[in-house]
Design an enzyme around this catalytic site. Structure first.
Site, PDB file in Angstrom:
ATOM      1  CB  CYS A  86       1.495   2.395  17.030  1.00  0.00           C
ATOM      2  SG  CYS A  86       0.048   2.763  18.032  1.00  0.00           S
ATOM      3  N   GLY A 130       0.819  -1.209   0.000  1.00  0.00           N
ATOM      4  CA  GLY A 130       0.000   0.000   0.000  1.00  0.00           C
ATOM      5  C   GLY A 130       0.847   1.252   0.000  1.00  0.00           C
TER       6      GLY A 130
HETATM    7  C1  UGA Z   1      -0.298  -1.266  15.706  1.00  0.00           C
HETATM    8  C2  UGA Z   1      -0.068  -2.762  16.025  1.00  0.00           C
HETATM    9  O1  UGA Z   1      -0.603  -3.562  14.961  1.00  0.00           O
HETATM   10  C3  UGA Z   1      -0.754  -3.134  17.348  1.00  0.00           C
HETATM   11  O2  UGA Z   1      -0.443  -4.497  17.669  1.00  0.00           O
HETATM   12  C4  UGA Z   1      -0.223  -2.216  18.451  1.00  0.00           C
HETATM   13  O3  UGA Z   1      -0.840  -2.502  19.692  1.00  0.00           O
HETATM   14  C5  UGA Z   1      -0.495  -0.767  18.081  1.00  0.00           C
HETATM   15  O4  UGA Z   1       0.154  -0.477  16.818  1.00  0.00           O
HETATM   16  C6  UGA Z   1       0.070   0.102  19.176  1.00  0.00           C
HETATM   17  O5  UGA Z   1       1.289   0.102  19.358  1.00  0.00           O
HETATM   18  O6  UGA Z   1      -0.709   0.685  19.933  1.00  0.00           O
HETATM   19  P1  UGA Z   1      -2.303   0.185  14.649  1.00  0.00           P
HETATM   20  O7  UGA Z   1      -1.290   1.284  14.546  1.00  0.00           O
HETATM   21  O8  UGA Z   1      -3.625   0.463  15.243  1.00  0.00           O
HETATM   22  O9  UGA Z   1      -1.695  -1.054  15.494  1.00  0.00           O
HETATM   23  O10 UGA Z   1      -2.586  -0.327  13.169  1.00  0.00           O
HETATM   24  P2  UGA Z   1      -2.111  -1.529  12.234  1.00  0.00           P
HETATM   25  O11 UGA Z   1      -3.273  -2.322  11.844  1.00  0.00           O
HETATM   26  O12 UGA Z   1      -0.960  -2.251  12.803  1.00  0.00           O
HETATM   27  O13 UGA Z   1      -1.622  -0.717  10.937  1.00  0.00           O
HETATM   28  C7  UGA Z   1      -0.492   0.149  10.982  1.00  0.00           C
HETATM   29  C8  UGA Z   1      -0.215   0.690   9.593  1.00  0.00           C
HETATM   30  O14 UGA Z   1       0.281  -0.326   8.725  1.00  0.00           O
HETATM   31  C9  UGA Z   1      -1.440   1.268   8.888  1.00  0.00           C
HETATM   32  O15 UGA Z   1      -1.071   2.453   8.213  1.00  0.00           O
HETATM   33  C10 UGA Z   1      -1.846   0.197   7.899  1.00  0.00           C
HETATM   34  O16 UGA Z   1      -2.544   0.682   6.774  1.00  0.00           O
HETATM   35  C11 UGA Z   1      -0.479  -0.353   7.518  1.00  0.00           C
HETATM   36  N1  UGA Z   1      -0.541  -1.748   7.030  1.00  0.00           N
HETATM   37  C12 UGA Z   1      -0.860  -2.756   7.866  1.00  0.00           C
HETATM   38  C13 UGA Z   1      -0.231  -2.006   5.699  1.00  0.00           C
HETATM   39  O17 UGA Z   1       0.083  -1.087   4.900  1.00  0.00           O
HETATM   40  N2  UGA Z   1      -0.261  -3.304   5.267  1.00  0.00           N
HETATM   41  C14 UGA Z   1      -0.586  -4.329   6.083  1.00  0.00           C
HETATM   42  O18 UGA Z   1      -0.579  -5.497   5.617  1.00  0.00           O
HETATM   43  C15 UGA Z   1      -0.912  -4.052   7.423  1.00  0.00           C
END
Ligand code: UGA
Length: 434
Positions: free
Chosen positions: A260, A253
């Site tokens: 975080c 993406g």
């Molecule tokens: C993240 C961690 O996943 C949680 O386990 C953690 O508790 C949290 O940070 C924290 O430290 O409080 P979060 O930031 O809510 O959670 O979101 P994610 O779902 O991890 O996504 C983070 C970023 O990565 C987003 O911008 C998302 O779009 C991107 N992403 C995620 C991708 O581009 N590809 C993916 O396959 C997964």
């Protein structure tokens, strides 16, 4: 058991509400009085599916209350969770001022028999510093570190059904009290891992940095896919079927954002340096992810034959990911601002109708739904993978737009289905053939 949670951001509020759902009496504390007043009325200040229902239910049951008075709330409590923010400072290090001002405040009246648990993400050594800080004030209290692994948008489910609970402890008492707090999860066989304080603190950073690195890795593979005519979705599928790799966090993406990953990768690299250790993989992850946003702008310009001047660009989704109203470090901010700089006229539709989003952009129009926001567009760009964008009626959308160009930076469609609706389709990690 009485629980006090200090800080009502994502982690504090979700934890407090879920602990009350476990059956404990919980007081959530925040020094923002107006926030406390609306929480008391059952108003959830964040967009988090399922949280409002649980919150109202537990307020009505008399197990959940809100207060702006830390000293009062820590007087006769059994366990205190610190869940205040640790934002990035300009040098990348974690700002611990909210943690220590909460500790200073509670030190004035805390029940010394309580266990004090840090849940905020803090650099290795911080929990011990908190212990020393309190000892210097004559307070010998048991401390622990309990990282939170919830994802925004799925926070309640992540809290109720975690993959694991990590508990950094240094006393039998902390072990006993925390075992009781997480007792309700035993029924799901959730692994409860006890470690030292330092190990628990580092586990949180290592987990976030690894996931950030995984996302960055697949984004680099996506670049290569575009050059060599491979399909990143299929490469991710092939990789993810290997159980040693796993299929999560392999969605290419526009780069990771949020409150975080950017903050925690910077803090990890910063405090590792303070321990005399360099972390080149983490540093490269940060650099590569930062560069990705500009790369997305270049991709858009390329597909628009080098210019977006006076083009009407309709953006679908601006939050950093789906199911949240959070705009912190969202890739959309840099991408949209750059397009505006190149003369594009921007219309945005985001299903969260986020106030934060409204504040993030100037000189943009806001759509009320996906279809209307695309009327007469020269380009439609999907920036966040909200579910409602996944099965749009593309033939209907085709009728609305001016030029049928769909740029899908989340790869939620495939070329054949989009092109059969009359669109030119450009995605990430898949060759673009106009
Ligand atoms: C993240 C961690 O996943 C949680 O386990 C953690 O508790 C949290 O940070 C924290 O430290 O409080 P979060 O930031 O809510 O959670 O979101 P994610 O779902 O991890 O996504 C983070 C970023 O990565 C987003 O911008 C998302 O779009 C991107 N992403 C995620 C991708 O581009 N590809 C993916 O396959 C997964």
């Amino acid at each position: 058991m009485k629980i006090t949670v200090i800080g009502t951001g994502y982690v504090g509020l979700v934890s407090g509400v879920c602990f009350s759902e476990f059956g404990f009496n919980v007081t959530c504390v925040d020094n923002n009085l107006s926030k406390i007043e609306s929480l008391r009325k059952g108003i959830v200040p964040i967009y988090e599916p399922g949280l409002d229902v649980l919150m109202s239910k537990n307020i009505s049951a008399g197990r959940l209350e809100f207060s702006s008075n830390t000293q009062e709330a820590v007087k006769d409590t059994d366990i205190i969770f610190i869940a205040v923010g640790t934002p990035s400072q300009t040098d990348g290090s974690a700002d611990l001022s909210y943690v220590f001002s909460a500790i200073e405040e509670l030190s004035k009246s805390v029940n010394k028999d309580a266990v004090l648990v840090i849940k905020s993400t803090v650099p290795v050594g911080t929990t011990k510093s908190v212990k020393r800080f309190l000892l210097d004030r004559g307070i010998d209290i048991d401390v622990a570190f309990n990282p939170e692994f919830l994802k925004e948008g799925a926070a309640v489910d992540d809290f109720m059904h975690p993959d694991r609970v990590i508990l950094g402890i240094e006393s039998e008492k902390a072990k006993k009290v925390l075992s009781q707090v997480y007792r309700p999860l035993y029924v799901f066989n959730v692994p409860i891992v006890f470690t030292s304080l330092e190990t628990a603190e580092l586990s949180k950073y290592a987990s976030n940095a690894f996931l950030a690195m995984k996302v960055t890795f697949i984004n680099e593979i996506a670049n290569l896919c575009e050059a060599c005519n491979a399909d990143v979705n299929d490469v991710a599928l092939a990789m993810g079927l290997d159980k040693r790799i796993g299929d999560k966090f392999l969605q290419a993406g526009p780069g990771y954002g949020g409150s975080c990953f950017p903050k925690d990768t910077s803090a990890l690299s910063d405090f590792a340096k303070r321990f005399g250790v360099s972390m080149p993989l983490v540093e490269e992850t940060i650099r590569s992810n930062n560069a990705r946003r500009q790369k997305m702008v270049e991709k858009i310009l390329r597909v628009c034959h080098g210019t977006v001047e006076n083009k009407k660009i309709s953006i679908l989704g601006v939050t950093f990911k789906a199911n949240t109203d959070d705009m912190r470090d969202s890739p959309s901010i840099e991408i949209i601002k750059a397009l505006q700089k190149y003369g594009a006229k921007i219309t945005i539709y985001d299903p969260s109708f986020s106030d934060q989003a409204k504040k993030a952009f100037e000189n943009v129009s806001w759509g009320q739904n996906a279809y209307d926001s695309c009327n007469d567009a020269d380009v439609v760009i999907i920036l966040t993978d909200w579910t409602e964008f996944r099965a749009m009626n593309l033939k209907e959308l085709r009728k609305r737009v001016g030029r049928p160009l769909l740029i899908d930076l989340r790869n939620i469609y495939n070329e054949k289905e989009v092109e059969s609706s009359g669109f030119i389709y450009c995605s990430v990690g898949r060759a673009f053939n106009e």
